[in-house]
Structure formats: C-alpha cells, structure tokens
Write an enzyme that holds these catalytic residues in place. Sequence first.
Site, PDB file in Angstrom:
ATOM      1  N   CYS A   1       0.961  -1.217  -0.110  1.00 27.08           N
ATOM      2  CA  CYS A   1      -0.083   0.204  -0.022  1.00 27.08           C
ATOM      3  C   CYS A   1       0.935   1.254   0.132  1.00 27.08           C
ATOM      4  CB  CYS A   1      -0.975   0.018   1.288  1.00 27.08           C
ATOM      5  SG  CYS A   1      -1.842  -1.288   1.332  1.00 27.08           S
TER       6      CYS A   1
ATOM      7  N   LYS B   1       2.305  -4.454 -22.858  1.00 25.02           N
ATOM      8  CA  LYS B   1       1.888  -4.968 -21.684  1.00 25.02           C
ATOM      9  C   LYS B   1       0.522  -5.625 -21.581  1.00 25.02           C
ATOM     10  CE  LYS B   1       3.108  -5.744 -17.472  1.00 25.02           C
ATOM     11  NZ  LYS B   1       4.235  -6.999 -17.196  1.00 25.02           N
TER      12      LYS B   1
END
Length: 595
Positions: free
Chosen positions: A2, A590
């Site tokens: 996080c 990607k």
Amino acid sequence: MCGIFGIVTATEQPLGPILIEAARRLTYRGYDSVGAATISGAKIDLRKDTGRVDEVAAKYNLAEMSGTRGITQLRWATFGAPSQVNSQPHLDSDGDMVGAHNGNVVNNVELRKMFMEEGLVVRSQNDGESCVHAVERYIDRGLDFIEAIRRANDDLQGDYAYVIGRINDDKLYAIKKGSGLVVGIGDGFTCVSSDLPSILPLTRTIIRIQDGEIITLWADHVELRSVKDGSLIERAPEEITETMSSVQKGGYAHFMLKEIHEQPQVAREVLHMLAGSSDVQAVVDQMKNARNLYFIGCGTSYHACLAGAVYFARLAGRAVIPVIAPQFIPQYLPTVGSQDVGLFVSQSGETKDVLNALYAAEKQGMQCYGLANVIGSTLTKASICSLPLCCGYEISVPATKTFTNQIITFLYLAYRLAGRDTRELDAIPGLMEQTITLTTPQVQAITPDVNAWEDCYSLGYGTTYPMALEGALKLKEITYSHCEGMLSTEFKHGPLSAITEGFPVLFSVSPEDVPVIVSGINEVTCRGGRAIAIGQENASLRANASDLIVLPEASPEISSLLSVLPLQLLSYYMSVARGYDPDFPRNLSKTLTVD
Ligand code: M6R
C-alpha cells in the site's frame, strides 16, 4: 503493498490537490481503494472509498479538502475486502485521531478481538485500523504520542509503517518497521511517504527513515526518535539529484531488474494474503468438487497454468487441464458445463483472449474464477471471485513478479487441496532472496557466451518444464534472439540436429530429475554443445554439465520456482548487453486487448 503520504503545513490551506497528486504518484503501490483525511483545529474531514484515485477524488471532491495536516492512503487489499469501511485512513474510537498504514499487521485478528473486548469502536477488518487503536489505547491511559507509539510497537506484529495525527495538535507522527518510509522537508511544510515519487514534486530535501524509528513532523522541522528507548536520533537531510524516472526505478537501471528483485517481497505479500483470505477455501472447495478443472491463460500466465497443473496432480492428486486461452473455445467449449470449474489467469485482467474464453465459458454455465494482478480489471469483475496476485504495478512488459506470484498461488492452492501445511511455503521468499543473490554473478559470467548466439534452447522436465518454457519466452521477448523451450526428453526427437560446437542449451533441473536431465546433457555435450544446468549442487550435474548455476536446497516444487529466477536474470543481462531496453521490447504491449 500500500502507499501512505502525510503532510504538515504552517497555516490552514487547501491540501486536497496535494493529497490527490501524492496518491496518483503512489498508485503503483495499490489501487483498489483510496482515502484522504485533513485535520483542521478540532475537526477531521475523512473521505474514502474503493476505486482509483481519480474516481474517488471526483466522487468525494477531495480537491476541496483543507487543513494544516493531511493524510492519504492507497490500498491494496490484504486484510479485509476492498470496501469503503476497509479503506484507509481510519478514525480511532471517538473520532479525534486519524491514521493510515502500509504493510501487514499479522496479529490483526487477535488485536481486533482484544480492542472490541476493551470497548474500543472497531469499524473495519483492516489492519490499518488496528494501528490507530493500538496507539489510541495508550493515549487514553495518559501517555504522550511518542510513548504511545512505542508501546503500540510491542503489540503490533509484522512489517508496517504508519502515519497518525490528532485534533488540536500541530503535528503528525509516523513509524517505520519493515515497510518503506521517507521524510521530505520543504519551505513551510514537512511530509512523509512510503516512497520518493510522491515527495519529489514538493521538495528534494529528504531524510531516509530506518526501521525502528519514530518521526514527529512539525511544519518547519522533524524529529527522529528510537522506538527502543525513545532517544533522539540525529540525521542530516540529503538532497536528491536523480531524475524522477530513475527514482521510480528505485536505483535499478530498469523496471525489469527492480521487479525481479521485488519478487521475495511480493511473495511474502501474496502468502500473507492467501493465509487470511476467506475466498481461498471457497475456491478450493469448488475445485475439489469439479468434474473437470481448467487453468486458462496466455503467454507467461499460461506457463503458470501449466505449472499449476503439475503441482495439482503431484501434490493433491487432482488432474487439471491447462489451456492457452484462445484454444479453449475451439477445443473444450462444446464439452464444458456447470459441473466444471475454470481458473482464468492474467496479470492485467484485460487480455482479450482470456476474456473471450471467460465469457464463452460463463455462457455454458461453467464456474469461472480469476487470478489477476490488477484489481478492478475486467477479469476481476466478470468472475465469481478473483484472487489478487498482490504484486503492485508491474511496469516492465516482461512479466516477472506476477509470474512467480501466480506460481506461489498455485502451490498454495495445491497444498490446501491436499490438506498439507501451507506454512512449508513460508520459506519461499527467503529462498528467492538467496537465489537472486547467489545466481546473479553466475548468470553474469555466462551472459557473453550465450549472447554470442542467435539461437538457443531452454529445456526442463516435470516441475521444471513450465519454467523452461517461461525462460525461453523471456529470452525471445527481450533479446530478440530465438530461444525454444521444450521438454528435455523431446530434444533428441529432432532439435538435437541443431547442436554445433559451443551451441548453448539451458537445462532447468529439479533435484529428483537429475538422472533424466543428465542423459539430455550428455546428448548435447558429446556433440560439442554447451549444456548450462540450473539446479541444486549435485555431483552428477557438476561432472556432466558444462556449467552449473547453483540454486539453494529446496523441495522439487519450490526448486522449480527458483529455477526461473536465473532465467529471468539471463534474459535481462543479455538484453541490456545487446543495447535493448528490456522494459519496452519492440512490437509488444503490456496489455493485449485485441484478438
Ligand atoms: O496480462 P496477462 O497475464 O493476461 O498477459 C498475457 C501475456 O500477454 C503476457 O503474459 C506476456 O506473455 C508477457 N509479457 C510475457 O512476459
């Protein structure tokens, strides 16, 4: 992973735009929930929800928030599902303190129970809230903030960093224990963050915080203290001169190398998430009762499916059908129904080939689950439930950390299906660390010789077969040379004719398959080829292979996972030596959202 950011200013001012920008710059660390809190005199303004930064910022008008202190947090769910209540920051029981964390408090469940028994108001399942309550209970007993944080440190187990503040105060407080934390010192403000990219647009004067340090932030200065005894720590600020791009690469030359080195850490995160996830048992139960079980993906994710099928059969006696996604419709669709279970595997969760198979399978009534890195992606929304890979952003086009976390998730599920103790897997992150450290110089030593060729083979057997395929894909993808991956025993059925003096053949070896691999090695070396083995130290391998890249000792399944790390490193060093940018190989994207 996080991200947290906190700022203290001398005067009341609009902090919303600063917090939004800081959150945007931390989105690579987590992006299933976003929150912001500002403190102004006796008032805390807290706004948070699930979603991306820009969505939450627009929905709750974060831009209008103001105060003398502000905190923002980007969440990547581990404890507690992504939801508004589990989003961070969190309030204490009576709402006069607010804080947010980054990391994992591993005794969160036990702490929440204790807090509730003591009468504290626990609103969420999230371990960030436990950090706030852990401090609150000592403040309530009359301790000052530093003492409260020191005492809370004894109660909170795990690796974390948090930032916390209270009304009618002019400071924020933060602590680092295992998770990243950096302080910024500017003109009329100080700030603290999980990482530099959120600080550098504001100031280039920083202090790197070390584990076991508590920081007090005033608007014009900061103070560092030891969590051990509360003593003052002197550390001069430093000036950052690197560009933002090199800072984002964390000191590595490329994102790919950074992501290779992040693998042990994200492995820890996914193991932790799996141990605490209520979805895992539901998925395992469905798999147990399925008529047929399919693992479906493309490219690297398909290789993980292949490995998953090997682990499920070997460890849990459960046969699985691994399928390259676009082959699912023509080959299997007519046969599937509601008794069947599919696990759709994708880093991006947006690969069109995978989604096509998923939608078609759903129409047939198949039970469809996801395994994806990007939370909130189409796959995570379209499946019954989706397990997260917990890797944070993978920026480099070649998949590395998401592959190894896919493998770890498959191993974990196979262990659960087999009723085996999953704590055996806790050794993986440490073994990955050792493997990267041990094999990097060995790989660098052979790179020039392998790089002299435009062709090579990558072979494996049993548990290492999928790893050999993955190694070959990495080599092709970023060196633009040809590398074919195959089962080692198939080599003699045709490709052996390619061998000439010095021709490189890579062999990934699990400890139990040494004899069969040694046969393959000798077929290559007796024709002048160069057999490069990747496996554990072994007299027979040492005697027969031209080179042995040594892996640490581990079980066959874990060893196979480790064997892919030197293959990732080899492709990286070859690509760089050829003058290519491994992060952005030509012709590739990607995320492939086309058929
Ligand atoms: O996002 P996905 O996992 O669904 O992507 C599938 C493939 O395109 C991907 O794995 C590709 O093979 C990698 N770039 C290889 O490194």
